[in-house]
Design an enzyme around this catalytic site. Sequence first.
Site, PDB file in Angstrom:
ATOM      1  N   ASN A 104       0.663  -1.246  -0.021  1.00 56.72           N
ATOM      2  CA  ASN A 104       0.162  -0.055   0.145  1.00 56.72           C
ATOM      3  C   ASN A 104       0.866   1.298  -0.134  1.00 56.72           C
ATOM      4  O   ASN A 104       2.183   1.121  -0.234  1.00 56.72           O
ATOM      5  CB  ASN A 104      -1.096  -0.223   1.060  1.00 56.72           C
ATOM      6  CG  ASN A 104      -2.161   0.351   0.774  1.00 56.72           C
ATOM      7  OD1 ASN A 104      -2.385   1.465   0.096  1.00 56.72           O
ATOM      8  ND2 ASN A 104      -3.213  -0.363   0.924  1.00 56.72           N
ATOM      9  N   ARG A 105       0.184   2.571   0.302  1.00 60.33           N
ATOM     10  CA  ARG A 105       0.861   3.674   0.227  1.00 60.33           C
ATOM     11  C   ARG A 105       1.516   4.201   1.231  1.00 60.33           C
ATOM     12  O   ARG A 105       1.238   4.136   2.516  1.00 60.33           O
ATOM     13  CB  ARG A 105      -0.322   4.830  -0.380  1.00 60.33           C
ATOM     14  CG  ARG A 105      -0.782   4.261  -1.835  1.00 60.33           C
ATOM     15  CD  ARG A 105      -1.915   5.056  -2.105  1.00 60.33           C
ATOM     16  NE  ARG A 105      -2.304   4.648  -3.385  1.00 60.33           N
ATOM     17  CZ  ARG A 105      -3.106   3.560  -3.721  1.00 60.33           C
ATOM     18  NH1 ARG A 105      -3.449   2.923  -2.946  1.00 60.33           N
ATOM     19  NH2 ARG A 105      -3.377   3.289  -5.324  1.00 60.33           N
ATOM     20  N   HIS A 142       3.095   0.257  -2.888  1.00 61.92           N
ATOM     21  CA  HIS A 142       3.584  -1.193  -2.958  1.00 61.92           C
ATOM     22  C   HIS A 142       5.016  -1.298  -3.067  1.00 61.92           C
ATOM     23  O   HIS A 142       5.703  -1.997  -3.947  1.00 61.92           O
ATOM     24  CB  HIS A 142       2.970  -1.828  -4.032  1.00 61.92           C
ATOM     25  CG  HIS A 142       1.335  -2.117  -3.967  1.00 61.92           C
ATOM     26  ND1 HIS A 142       0.783  -2.439  -2.612  1.00 61.92           N
ATOM     27  CD2 HIS A 142       0.520  -2.200  -4.925  1.00 61.92           C
ATOM     28  CE1 HIS A 142      -0.442  -2.492  -2.747  1.00 61.92           C
ATOM     29  NE2 HIS A 142      -0.748  -2.344  -4.105  1.00 61.92           N
ATOM     30  N   HIS A 182      -1.845 -10.478  -2.575  1.00 62.79           N
ATOM     31  CA  HIS A 182      -2.632  -9.654  -3.466  1.00 62.79           C
ATOM     32  C   HIS A 182      -3.115 -10.552  -4.589  1.00 62.79           C
ATOM     33  O   HIS A 182      -3.503 -10.177  -5.660  1.00 62.79           O
ATOM     34  CB  HIS A 182      -1.644  -8.685  -4.405  1.00 62.79           C
ATOM     35  CG  HIS A 182      -2.450  -7.366  -4.573  1.00 62.79           C
ATOM     36  ND1 HIS A 182      -3.301  -7.381  -5.518  1.00 62.79           N
ATOM     37  CD2 HIS A 182      -2.449  -6.293  -4.419  1.00 62.79           C
ATOM     38  CE1 HIS A 182      -3.901  -6.283  -5.995  1.00 62.79           C
ATOM     39  NE2 HIS A 182      -3.320  -5.415  -5.106  1.00 62.79           N
ATOM     40  N   TYR A 188      -6.428 -11.969  -6.682  1.00 67.00           N
ATOM     41  CA  TYR A 188      -7.901 -11.782  -7.123  1.00 67.00           C
ATOM     42  C   TYR A 188      -8.937 -12.862  -6.970  1.00 67.00           C
ATOM     43  O   TYR A 188      -8.384 -13.858  -7.709  1.00 67.00           O
ATOM     44  CB  TYR A 188      -7.742 -11.016  -8.654  1.00 67.00           C
ATOM     45  CG  TYR A 188      -6.953  -9.605  -8.835  1.00 67.00           C
ATOM     46  CD1 TYR A 188      -7.664  -8.631  -9.048  1.00 67.00           C
ATOM     47  CD2 TYR A 188      -5.423  -9.640  -8.469  1.00 67.00           C
ATOM     48  CE1 TYR A 188      -6.825  -7.295  -9.447  1.00 67.00           C
ATOM     49  CE2 TYR A 188      -4.938  -8.348  -8.848  1.00 67.00           C
ATOM     50  CZ  TYR A 188      -5.528  -7.445  -9.087  1.00 67.00           C
ATOM     51  OH  TYR A 188      -4.897  -6.228  -9.324  1.00 67.00           O
ATOM     52  N   ASP A 234     -11.679   0.657  -2.658  1.00 65.21           N
ATOM     53  CA  ASP A 234     -10.474   0.651  -2.319  1.00 65.21           C
ATOM     54  C   ASP A 234     -10.028   1.292  -1.096  1.00 65.21           C
ATOM     55  O   ASP A 234      -9.641   2.178  -0.847  1.00 65.21           O
ATOM     56  CB  ASP A 234      -9.619   1.357  -3.391  1.00 65.21           C
ATOM     57  CG  ASP A 234      -8.004   0.891  -3.544  1.00 65.21           C
ATOM     58  OD1 ASP A 234      -7.486  -0.010  -2.357  1.00 65.21           O
ATOM     59  OD2 ASP A 234      -7.159   1.315  -4.236  1.00 65.21           O
ATOM     60  N   GLN A 251      -7.500  -4.784   3.150  1.00 70.18           N
ATOM     61  CA  GLN A 251      -7.914  -3.735   2.228  1.00 70.18           C
ATOM     62  C   GLN A 251      -8.788  -4.361   1.280  1.00 70.18           C
ATOM     63  O   GLN A 251      -8.632  -5.258   0.563  1.00 70.18           O
ATOM     64  CB  GLN A 251      -6.731  -3.282   1.440  1.00 70.18           C
ATOM     65  CG  GLN A 251      -6.588  -2.379   0.344  1.00 70.18           C
ATOM     66  CD  GLN A 251      -6.861  -0.882   1.017  1.00 70.18           C
ATOM     67  OE1 GLN A 251      -6.450  -0.809   2.191  1.00 70.18           O
ATOM     68  NE2 GLN A 251      -7.002   0.147   0.369  1.00 70.18           N
ATOM     69  N   GLU A 261      -7.104  -8.029   1.029  1.00 65.12           N
ATOM     70  CA  GLU A 261      -5.890  -7.957   1.397  1.00 65.12           C
ATOM     71  C   GLU A 261      -5.514  -7.708   2.886  1.00 65.12           C
ATOM     72  O   GLU A 261      -5.435  -6.595   3.296  1.00 65.12           O
ATOM     73  CB  GLU A 261      -5.041  -6.832   0.747  1.00 65.12           C
ATOM     74  CG  GLU A 261      -5.194  -6.991  -1.160  1.00 65.12           C
ATOM     75  CD  GLU A 261      -4.897  -5.572  -1.843  1.00 65.12           C
ATOM     76  OE1 GLU A 261      -3.675  -5.075  -1.233  1.00 65.12           O
ATOM     77  OE2 GLU A 261      -5.665  -5.170  -2.606  1.00 65.12           O
TER      78      GLU A 261
END
Length: 318
Positions: A63-64, A89, A159, A161, A223, A258, A285
């Site tokens: 993440n950020r 990331h 991560h 999907y 998100d 997340q 996540e």
Amino acid sequence: MIITLRSESGLSARVCTRGACLMGLDVTNGSGITRDVTLGLADEASYRHNDKFFGAVVGRCVNRIAGATFELGGRTYALEANDGPNCNHSGSSRWHERTWDVVEQDGSHVTLGLLSPTGDQGFPGSVEARATYALRGDTLSLELEALPSEPTIVNLTSHAYFNLNGHAAGSVLGHRLEVAASHYLPANEQILPTGELRDVAGTAFDFRHGRTLGEALPEGGYDICLVADGKGMRHVARLVGDQSGICMDVSSDQPGMQLYTANFLDGDQGKDGAVYQARDAVCLECAGFPDAIHHPEWPSVVVTPESPYRSRLELAFS
């Protein structure tokens, strides 16, 4: 190398040593129909350029990170600003596009290892990382470990999907999601948490009693970090495919999850000739909070040789 794992109950997973990525996960529903429930790429070579993080183990810090910089031990560390002014990331030198070593394996589990050298991605110290995928019965577990040479920050996640109707089945907005999360982390326009913990009641982020992903979908999709109730290893979420009836129960020891509805997929070429679009999958996540290094009141993402990183994720199918 692609490694296939199988459990005694028939659950099957494919793991790629490129990035320790989960390439596929075959689950059989109550009607005896087997579906691959994770989006992925065509072959091992495709994972060399996995810019959408399909099935990835993301590190060193998922993440950020605001401003692409942080302070630790009296020093300031500069990271790559690859998402506007922020680092997302860990920048473009990605763990999940590197080849991991096979540490050990048998028919139902594999441990992969990666050495991240001192200064890698701008972070202090070296890190010896391990990712262990294991199948037992109808459960896939993922244990992540990171041993640093000196104090640094580590926040890892899977991560993957998910589309429980099958990886090429289209939209997941009919999937029903239930999450044991009474609070969430509001985010600004840069998808950075503001620092507030807000009650989910009356918001689009209230999944405590279950709702479809499409019922209150925010503009642009989900998100957002949901704050998982409780501590330690506990049940966090349940996802149910609306067409397949496959149920996935998520257990984690991490403080956050997340919720991401694959908003940035845009005609991505996947395995078996599939083409993936936005909202064709959902990522759950489980990890520490985004930008936690700038919020000392939150669970810490600082690790040391005496207190290394460990996390566990369990996905149980029924």
